[in-house]
Design an enzyme around this catalytic site. Sequence first.
Site, PDB file in Angstrom:
ATOM      1  N   PHE A 162      -3.757 -12.251   3.525  1.00 60.91           N
ATOM      2  CA  PHE A 162      -4.763 -12.932   4.157  1.00 60.91           C
ATOM      3  C   PHE A 162      -6.045 -12.776   3.370  1.00 60.91           C
ATOM      4  O   PHE A 162      -7.151 -13.326   3.518  1.00 60.91           O
ATOM      5  CB  PHE A 162      -5.163 -12.359   5.689  1.00 60.91           C
ATOM      6  CG  PHE A 162      -4.037 -12.082   6.386  1.00 60.91           C
ATOM      7  CD1 PHE A 162      -3.051 -13.033   6.369  1.00 60.91           C
ATOM      8  CD2 PHE A 162      -3.715 -11.148   7.374  1.00 60.91           C
ATOM      9  CE1 PHE A 162      -1.830 -13.144   7.206  1.00 60.91           C
ATOM     10  CE2 PHE A 162      -2.628 -11.085   8.117  1.00 60.91           C
ATOM     11  CZ  PHE A 162      -1.785 -11.932   8.002  1.00 60.91           C
ATOM     12  N   TRP A 191      -8.188 -17.920  10.066  1.00 61.92           N
ATOM     13  CA  TRP A 191      -8.740 -16.976   8.971  1.00 61.92           C
ATOM     14  C   TRP A 191      -7.471 -16.142   8.437  1.00 61.92           C
ATOM     15  O   TRP A 191      -7.626 -15.824   7.204  1.00 61.92           O
ATOM     16  CB  TRP A 191     -10.127 -16.095   9.554  1.00 61.92           C
ATOM     17  CG  TRP A 191     -10.324 -14.911   8.774  1.00 61.92           C
ATOM     18  CD1 TRP A 191     -11.283 -14.996   7.797  1.00 61.92           C
ATOM     19  CD2 TRP A 191      -9.713 -13.607   8.640  1.00 61.92           C
ATOM     20  NE1 TRP A 191     -11.344 -13.713   6.919  1.00 61.92           N
ATOM     21  CE2 TRP A 191     -10.350 -12.975   7.663  1.00 61.92           C
ATOM     22  CE3 TRP A 191      -8.733 -12.770   9.380  1.00 61.92           C
ATOM     23  CZ2 TRP A 191     -10.249 -11.426   7.253  1.00 61.92           C
ATOM     24  CZ3 TRP A 191      -8.483 -11.685   8.941  1.00 61.92           C
ATOM     25  CH2 TRP A 191      -9.221 -11.040   7.985  1.00 61.92           C
ATOM     26  N   HIS A 192      -6.821 -15.756   9.423  1.00 61.14           N
ATOM     27  CA  HIS A 192      -5.534 -15.047   8.988  1.00 61.14           C
ATOM     28  C   HIS A 192      -4.519 -15.759   8.141  1.00 61.14           C
ATOM     29  O   HIS A 192      -3.971 -15.323   7.312  1.00 61.14           O
ATOM     30  CB  HIS A 192      -4.853 -14.470  10.158  1.00 61.14           C
ATOM     31  CG  HIS A 192      -5.085 -13.475  10.869  1.00 61.14           C
ATOM     32  ND1 HIS A 192      -6.472 -13.625  11.780  1.00 61.14           N
ATOM     33  CD2 HIS A 192      -5.306 -11.967  10.734  1.00 61.14           C
ATOM     34  CE1 HIS A 192      -6.719 -12.369  12.596  1.00 61.14           C
ATOM     35  NE2 HIS A 192      -6.265 -11.544  11.862  1.00 61.14           N
ATOM     36  N   GLY A 193      -4.376 -17.263   8.180  1.00 60.97           N
ATOM     37  CA  GLY A 193      -3.560 -17.706   7.445  1.00 60.97           C
ATOM     38  C   GLY A 193      -3.779 -19.361   7.580  1.00 60.97           C
ATOM     39  O   GLY A 193      -4.026 -19.591   8.780  1.00 60.97           O
ATOM     40  N   GLY A 252     -10.488 -17.501  14.270  1.00 56.43           N
ATOM     41  CA  GLY A 252      -9.968 -16.260  13.844  1.00 56.43           C
ATOM     42  C   GLY A 252      -8.568 -16.077  13.349  1.00 56.43           C
ATOM     43  O   GLY A 252      -8.282 -15.660  12.402  1.00 56.43           O
TER      44      GLY A 252
END
Lengths: 338, 473
Positions: free
Chosen positions: B473, B329-331, B326
């Site tokens: 993102f 996923w943001h960066g 997770g």
Amino acid sequence: MPSSTSSFSPGRKRARHRRLFAVFAASFGVLAVVSAAVWARTPDALKRQRMPVLEAPPADKGERYLSSFRGVSVGHYLHFSGIDSEMIRHLREADVLIIGNSRVQFGFPQSVMKPFFARHGLKYYALGFPYSETITFPWRLLQKYDLHPRWVVVNEDIIFFNQPSDYAAEVMRSHPFNAWQNHFETDATYAAIRALHRVLPHLKVLRANVADPVPFRSREDGTVLFIGTPAKPVLIRNFPQHHHSVYDEEVRTAAAFKAEVERRGGQLVFTYVPKVNPLRPHAVELAARLNVPLVSPVLEGLESFDTSHLTAGSAVRFATAFVQEFEKVLATAGPRPK
Amino acid sequence: MSFISWSFVVLFALVFAARLAFSRRNTGAPYLLILLAASVVFYGWHVPWYLLLLVFSSAVDYFAALWIDRSPAGSARRKWLIAACVSANLGLLAVFKYWNFGLSTLESLLEMAGVPAKLPHSNLILPMGLSFYTFVAMGYAVDVYRGKIPPERSFWKLFLFISFFPHLMAGPVIRAKDFLHQLYRKRRVCAPVFYEGMWLIIQGAFLKLVCANNLANTVDRLWNAQTIAQAGSADLAAMALMYSGQIFCDFAGYSNMARGMAYLLGFRFPVNFNNPYIAASFSNFWQRWHITLSTWLRDYFYISLGGNRISPRRTYINLIVVMVLGGLWHGAAATYVVWGAIHGAALAGERLLGLGQTGEQSRGRAAKLAWLVVVQVVVLVAWVFFRSPGLHEAVNFLKRILHWEGSFLPSPALLQMMVFLVPPAIMHLRGALVERGLVPPMGRFEQAALAGALLFLTMIGYGINNAFIYFQF
């Protein structure tokens, strides 16, 4: 979806909707009327000094355009995209290019530059860009439009890095359509804000030192006219507080740029627009290492409004002294090429 | 295109005019085509060729879902198809988002092993919203694979589901089962829907333009190595608090606007934020923060890894793995990985110690309050990693707070800007009181009065920074 109101008759429903809207409008209206009344009674000085946007002209399509507003530098986009053909024509015709960051925008006012160069029968163009721009972006413009200026004056305050600002990097990846989008968005936002704050104040006016000068840029010579710089200037002292070392990368980049300018038939000249925390020794050292003339008058009593940019009065003093020294550079030049 | 732009105002006005024009008439297809056209303009506005990726992602999931549906349940073909579909979607993310991060990590490892190497980095720009729409598209294919929904037979309707502009750039992460059926029903404009939509838009615009933008002004200006090295501990703590407020107002504001616009256009989106800073446990925090992403991760990653059905130890590992993913996923940066790892470890630790229950009889009031404080402090620490440009900077930031120096109060300038934390704080406090039944939920008339006040405050108090954090993102 929200629960249905079908248990009400149509008439009662309509009445309820009207009451809801009345509550909404009353809440907005009372606050708006009270603050507009307070705003109308505010002394003119507060209005004018702290909201330059109210004093500035509309962003029309005349000789000057709104070059940056609320974090968008339209100037970057217009210069790179070339959608303003008139502006690019002036850039191409310039005999003297003045390159640098925002300090160039503040430091070389048209009122001084235009009569000086007109007297010498020369055209000039100021290529100053905000966001701590490096040499990469104007260098790219030099190549893109195949410019052949006779002199390229660079404001050397740590500009020779072979990497553009993040903003310029984004601009250089953009499509001309993006330039049009940004121009439209900026002008529309400016118009809306000017209209809105003639009636309602912005909370900013309650805080000190919040003026955002509004920059209008000339299509003809690239100089920027700032409307509304704040009142409390800071004195610039002429002693070196910081002496940044000249990095090898800077020397390499500056040497490559000098070679390109000379290949195009021009001469590279350095200048240094003063600011608090001066970096002049850096410019002196780099000029000496590259054997480039440095036109950098040292004046007492110059002032900055934000520690980084000259006030309008100081800019006139600095630019006047600059053109007097620059005259010597012009005097050493050969005949004008055909 | 951003919600906060005049181009978008024009686009939305045109689409809403179409909605009003088609109201109460059985004109589903033309209206949906207008929505599709608006979504294409919205996404292609800055970089038109990104549309090809969107079409590619949608086409992969469209055909995969049809072929999966035709394959017998439990067959190897079905498994190969879903694996190929998920790989294609993750491949897009890998190429555009993680390529350079992977190479940099590899370069660091090679250098540590004494074999320094320069690997070819990519110049590709991350297409906006890629992380969101690949998850939306992947979720659809997995749902068809699991037999939860039938495949959508019309490509352009599936494309509209994936590209529908209110959720395209930054969510909420919509599920096919919640959205596709809405394409087929008749819709009519009615006052309650209009009010609800406008209320959400005004509330969202206030959170974004006033609170998030003004907080961002201060946070962005001060969050740099030089200031961090010189600022007092109280100032740094205030900056962390301001960033936690900024990111909430930015993202919850965006989500509210997205939900409001969807309402006005005749669609319902799920709630994405529910006062996360009153969460009394880490599991409760993830039931309140970016709800559509956390439930997506739970349903498609956590459960796929076995969830809590295999063994306690495996459950803890699964929690950490899912939260690290997770974070990633943001960066593509180590700071996001650490942010995810902190949350994963906290969730696992909470489960191990049995501190996650929020029921009345679970613990005493003091213990619950103490755990709430622990939860919120850990969340704040994790935000420092999320915001910092690198791990070194984040650790320095926290070290300087721990070795307390300077005054116990932040500087007056910071205190002044912290006024923009007051609206979200009131919002959370009211939310807590409503949840405990101490005050009633807001009625329509209260909403109308507050909407008028918020609209006024937005007009006089907007800040400069218009970029949405989650767009990157």
